[in-house]
Design an enzyme around this catalytic site. Sequence first.
Site, PDB file in Angstrom:
ATOM      1  N   GLU A 196       0.831  -1.213   0.000  1.00 47.92           N
ATOM      2  CA  GLU A 196       0.000   0.000   0.000  1.00 47.92           C
ATOM      3  C   GLU A 196       0.868   1.268   0.000  1.00 47.92           C
ATOM      4  O   GLU A 196       0.719   2.142   0.851  1.00 47.92           O
ATOM      5  CB  GLU A 196      -0.979  -0.015   1.176  1.00 47.92           C
ATOM      6  N   GLU A 320      -5.323  -8.504  -0.666  1.00 50.50           N
ATOM      7  CA  GLU A 320      -6.153  -8.114   0.469  1.00 50.50           C
ATOM      8  C   GLU A 320      -7.575  -7.954  -0.042  1.00 50.50           C
ATOM      9  O   GLU A 320      -7.855  -7.072  -0.854  1.00 50.50           O
ATOM     10  CB  GLU A 320      -5.668  -6.820   1.133  1.00 50.50           C
TER      11      GLU A 320
END
Length: 516
Positions: A196, A320
Amino acid sequence: MKKNPFLQLGVIALSLLSSASYGQTGTLNISTDSKTTISKHIYGQFAEHLGHGIYGGFWVDKTLPVKKQDRIRLDIVDALKKIKIPNLRWPGGCFADEYHWRDGIGPATERPRMVNTNWGGITEDNSFGTHEFLELCDLLGCEPYIAGNVGSGTVDEMSKWIEYLNSNSTSTVVQLRKKNGHPAPYKVTFWGVGNESWGCGGNMTPEYYTDLFKRYASFAKDYPGGRLKKIASGPNSDDYHWTEVCMKNIPNWMMSGLSLHYYTIPTGNWGKKGSATDFSEKEYFGTMVNCLKMEELVTKHSAIMDKYDPEKKVALVVDEWGVWTDPEPGTNPGFLYQQNSLRDALIAGTTLNIFNNHSDRVRMAALAQTINVLQALILTDKEKMVLTPTYHVFDMYKVHQDAKYLPIKLSVPDYEVDGKKIEAVNASASQDASGKVHISLVNLDPHNTITITTGLSDVKWQTVSGQVLTSANLTDVNTFKDTNKIHLSTFSGAKKDGDKLVVSLPAKSVVTLELK
């Protein structure tokens, strides 16, 4: 009725049994004309240093009265081996970009403590580190997927971690691994270059990250038997610009995968996500609308990747995914502990169907997360353990791992709430090495049984069997007092009619069939 927008087309036209007498009905055609394999790595899992996922989950106190190896909880290991998890992602998540691997090696009593600033501000003793994680993977029989620290770590730190893991040289760092009890190299291959990076991993622009990726990846060396599959930190949800920049700026030969993160938020509002167990049908419908957005995301990101990588050498890695609700009342909000209802099982089945139907590009994924965090497979309370409805879906769907993908064409009724509609049924299919055909179907309609007639003229089969997962209420859960409220049952709602298959799907259910 309309054609399902998120299932693969290009299938053979087959004659269908008249369905006039079945009420709510649909049709499903299946073709065996395919060269695509559904990678087992789509069924991967994620274990971050977060809440009681690692500490109190996989890694327990020495005094806890459960069977253990070192401090690894073995009833959890046995449960995950049963569903054949293929990979486990660690140490994060946001935690990965503040994790320094040298803090988690050597004698446990000498390891420095750290504060987990991302999740609850708790102090960690680093007793679960590199060797413990790889011992866990060995017990599970799965491949490790390590996320390297780009946000707060250095190029040299990542390079040395890989050398520590995979080299068999006489260098100082390799001798350190041998001193710490593992003479042979681990040969880790799945390697995330940051996590991320658009957010908690550094709040970077894609242009900056791609330059950084190339720098870190250049010093992430391959060693004999451990050729790295480097996975770039990809987009957040529908950030298509991030994907465009990554695919344009990073050579295909330098990365094996590009990650995608997307969570199903019941309300669509990150500030107030909604309850895991207390929701109306309207809220359920909205949750499923948000779940089905995964189809749009995978399709659009794949289209961008196709422009730069028409041979599909780079995998889309959805590492995810899952439903994210408000934490359970009375728990630490930084631990992200939530219950797991029948609704979660329908989300899991639907999402895995989407991945299966895009298996030409989606070749790896990881549910967030394995134990006690978000859409967990397993919940624990000291020595108690419960398998969630989501666990049972993964148990049903394990038959698709490394099987031949079978294209399908689906036409089904709509499920409608307040004038808004989604298709009531989604599905995917595969054929294993022995020739058995498996079909997984999800009925999102909480009220109606839907009869599906399936054309199978190019599939030779004599018998059909199956399993079903359902319950009386969408909000039903398994608890430590009632661990088996939602469980797998033998499915008897399918029959052979000539060369066709007729299936009566119960309301709010997940069904997997085996034809042989």
